[in-house]
Write a protein that holds these residues in place. Structure first.
Motif, short mmCIF file in Angstrom:
data_model
loop_
_atom_site.label_atom_id
_atom_site.label_comp_id
_atom_site.label_asym_id
_atom_site.label_seq_id
_atom_site.Cartn_x
_atom_site.Cartn_y
_atom_site.Cartn_z
N ILE A 1 10.81 5.69 -0.66
CA ILE A 1 9.21 4.61 -0.87
C ILE A 1 9.53 3.31 -0.16
O ILE A 1 8.97 2.69 0.05
CB ILE A 1 9.20 4.69 -2.13
N PHE A 2 11.34 2.77 -0.39
CA PHE A 2 11.62 1.46 -0.13
C PHE A 2 10.36 0.34 -1.27
O PHE A 2 10.40 -0.69 -0.20
CB PHE A 2 10.86 0.56 1.12
N ALA B 1 0.53 -1.15 -0.19
CA ALA B 1 0.27 -0.05 0.26
C ALA B 1 0.84 1.57 -0.57
O ALA B 1 1.02 2.58 -0.66
CB ALA B 1 -0.66 -0.04 0.79
N ARG B 2 1.69 1.18 0.80
CA ARG B 2 2.90 1.93 0.90
C ARG B 2 3.42 2.35 -0.07
O ARG B 2 2.92 4.15 -1.17
CB ARG B 2 4.23 2.35 1.95
N VAL B 3 4.21 1.84 -1.48
CA VAL B 3 4.31 1.41 -2.09
C VAL B 3 3.97 2.25 -3.26
O VAL B 3 3.69 3.16 -4.18
CB VAL B 3 4.98 0.10 -3.13
N GLN B 4 2.36 1.66 -3.73
CA GLN B 4 0.98 2.12 -4.54
C GLN B 4 0.89 4.10 -4.42
O GLN B 4 0.94 4.56 -5.17
CB GLN B 4 0.10 1.00 -4.70
N MET C 1 9.83 17.28 -4.60
CA MET C 1 8.85 16.49 -4.59
C MET C 1 8.91 15.30 -3.84
O MET C 1 10.16 14.26 -3.47
CB MET C 1 8.44 15.75 -6.90
N ARG C 2 7.52 14.44 -3.37
CA ARG C 2 7.71 13.63 -2.52
C ARG C 2 8.54 12.11 -3.08
O ARG C 2 9.13 12.17 -2.33
CB ARG C 2 6.38 13.20 -2.20
N ALA D 1 1.15 9.53 -5.47
CA ALA D 1 1.86 10.43 -5.53
C ALA D 1 3.08 11.25 -6.93
O ALA D 1 2.56 12.51 -7.31
CB ALA D 1 2.23 10.38 -4.23
N GLY D 2 3.50 10.16 -7.29
CA GLY D 2 4.55 11.18 -8.17
C GLY D 2 3.85 11.74 -9.55
O GLY D 2 3.98 12.17 -10.36
N ILE D 3 2.71 10.56 -9.51
CA ILE D 3 1.90 10.87 -11.68
C ILE D 3 1.40 12.22 -10.55
O ILE D 3 1.17 12.61 -11.37
CB ILE D 3 1.31 9.49 -11.79
N ALA D 4 0.56 12.55 -9.35
CA ALA D 4 0.06 13.49 -8.90
C ALA D 4 0.50 14.94 -9.39
O ALA D 4 0.15 15.79 -9.84
CB ALA D 4 -0.63 13.49 -8.41
N GLU D 5 1.73 14.32 -8.96
CA GLU D 5 3.07 15.73 -8.91
C GLU D 5 3.76 16.42 -10.07
O GLU D 5 4.25 17.85 -9.66
CB GLU D 5 4.28 16.07 -7.93
N GLY D 6 2.79 15.29 -11.16
CA GLY D 6 3.67 15.96 -12.45
C GLY D 6 4.60 14.81 -12.97
O GLY D 6 4.77 14.90 -13.81
#
Length: 476
Positions: free
Chosen positions: A380-381, A328-331, A373-374, A336-341
């Protein structure tokens, strides 16, 4: 596994004071891998009393006895090597070929290295008329993680025993099966009663009790920075030594003169090792802006080349993540990466095609990533690489150092002198030039929020020692 529901305290396998069971999940298919007991503060108290009593003899006995114990541990470990590898694959999803060649191997090597180091180490020397004596720090509480079950455990246990410390150890409740085997190995090797104690449990039930216990002289923790802060706070009131190896977000600087194809491919594949569940993984790939497009394509092909499969298959190169929580964390971070652009180059959300159960993820690569970016700042691990462009060497170093972590760094260059110069400017505890292989005879540990203290090698050994000066040892 006959000892799964018991703890090892004072030389015997004993039942918990207040039994509570926990099911261990096989991450490859989400079936039951085993059941263990969770301990409590009462179990910690029993173990600490035993360790304190044993320390008075073990900690100050002949060095040769500790060397002999470590070498016997290696002998028994050799006989049970395959069991350890299979347990690691079952409990955390490490591909069996990797469990055999790396995971189990590293544990055995740490015990060998500790024995060799202790045998050659001078624990006393003179400074003028004063005697400098190195003595074991005392009773140590060890809290170890699930991602490298044998390496991270042996990096503490082997060197702690070498120093003459006695041990109360809490392995991760996520990967407890290999821990039982190692405990049986140490028992069979003949560790004196109370010298080594093992209690299964979680952080709130056992970890917190270890960190705050007044009769534990040192707490050594490997895990997340968030949990490390909690351990340090719990330890503060008793002023015990706090030794930590925490998170990382390591930069991999590919210099323009490097062999781009090799450097990018090897960096990406190294990040995906152990399904990306390594604190020193080179997760931030820094490339010169003129080479960005070429590097992105190389990284994409490298990600697509990874063979994902069931960890019991010898051909599998990447198995599942360890747990539903980690999945769930990795997902979340991929989303988040997609949302950040950021641009998704390979992989992405969800399980890979053909997998409908198990905690499998696709090797994922992002480009057009900014360091704010996050996905560039948080650990992420998982198998996620972010590609960040830089203009020149100074900016690459600035980006590498612009992180709250400082565990490791990587540099790729044909000019070794240039790489060495840059290595001195990176604020991290380990630097790998041109993907040098890891070693267990040099120190491992971090700067900043990646922890304090060192493991492995002479520096890791000395972290388990106090230094005493006896003035007037010889007449002036």
């Amino acid at each position: 596994m006959g000892n799964a529901l018991r703890f090892y305290i004072d030389g015997s396998w004993v039942d918990p004071v207040s039994p509570t069971s926990l099911e261990v999940t096989n991450p490859a298919d989400e079936t039951l891998a085993g059941t263990i007991s969770l301990g409590s503060g009462a179990d910690v108290d029993r173990a600490v009393i035993a360790a304190r009593r044993a320390f008075e003899h073990f900690g100050f006995g002949p060095k040769a006895e500790r060397v002999s114990l470590l070498r016997r541990i290696v002998e028994v470990y050799e006989r049970r090597y395959e069991e350890i590898a299979e347990a690691i694959t079952l409990e955390m999803g490490s591909p069996i070929s990797f469990s055999r060649s790396v995971q189990a191997h590293f544990g055995r090597e740490r015990f060998k290295q500790a024995a060799d180091l202790l045998e050659a180490y001078d624990l006393e020397h003179m400074v003028a008329s004063s005697r400098i004596i190195r003595e074991p720090i005392g009773v140590c509480g060890f809290i170890t993680p699930w991602n490298w079950p044998m390496n991270q455990i042996a990096s503490k246990v082997a060197y702690g025993l070498a120093a003459g410390c006695t041990i109360v150890w809490k392995p991760s409740e996520i990967s407890p099966l290999s821990a039982i085997i190692l405990t049986e190995i140490i028992e069979e090797a003949g560790a004196p009663a109370g010298v080594f104690n093992m209690i299964q449990g979680d952080g709130p039930g056992v970890g917190a009790a270890l960190a705050s216990h007044p009769d534990i002289d040192m707490i050594s923790f490997t895990g997340s920075t968030r949990a490390g802060v909690m351990v340090a706070k719990a330890a503060a009131d008793t002023v015990k030594r706090v030794h930590q190896e925490l998170g990382g977000k390591s930069a991999n600087i590919i210099l323009p003169d490097a062999d781009l194809e090799t450097a990018v491919r090897d960096g990406v594949l190294r990040c995906f090792t152990n399904t990306g569940q390594s604190c020193q993984a080179p997760t931030r790939l820094l490339v010169q802006e003129d080479q960005l497009a070429a590097a992105v394509e190389i990284a994409r092909k490298a990600a697509l080349s990874v063979r994902i499969g069931h960890p019991s298959d010898p051909e599998t190169k990447m198995g599942p993540l360890v747990s539903a929580m980690q999945f769930a964390r990795v997902q979340e971070m991929i989303e988040a990466g997609i949302a950040e652009g950021a641009t998704l180059v390979a992989g992405g959300p969800g399980r890979p095609k053909g997998f409908d159960k198990g905690y499998y993820v696709s090797p994922t690569v992002f480009s057009d990533v900014r360091n704010d970016m996050r996905i560039a700042r948080e650990e992420i691990f998982g198998p996620v690489v972010v590609i960040i462009a830089y203009r020149d060497e100074d900016e690459a170093i600035a980006i590498a150092n612009d992180s709250e972590y400082g565990l490791a760094g990587y540099i790729a260059s044909r000019d070794v002198e240039r790489a060495r110069r840059i290595a001195r400017r990176i604020r991290a505890g380990r630097i790998y030039i041109n993907m040098a292989p890891p070693r267990g005879d040099v120190p491992f540990g971090g700067y900043k929020k990646s922890g304090n203290g060192r493991e492995q090698g002479v520096f890791g050994f000395e972290d388990f020692l106090e230094v005493k000066a006896v003035l007037g040892y010889e007449p002036a």
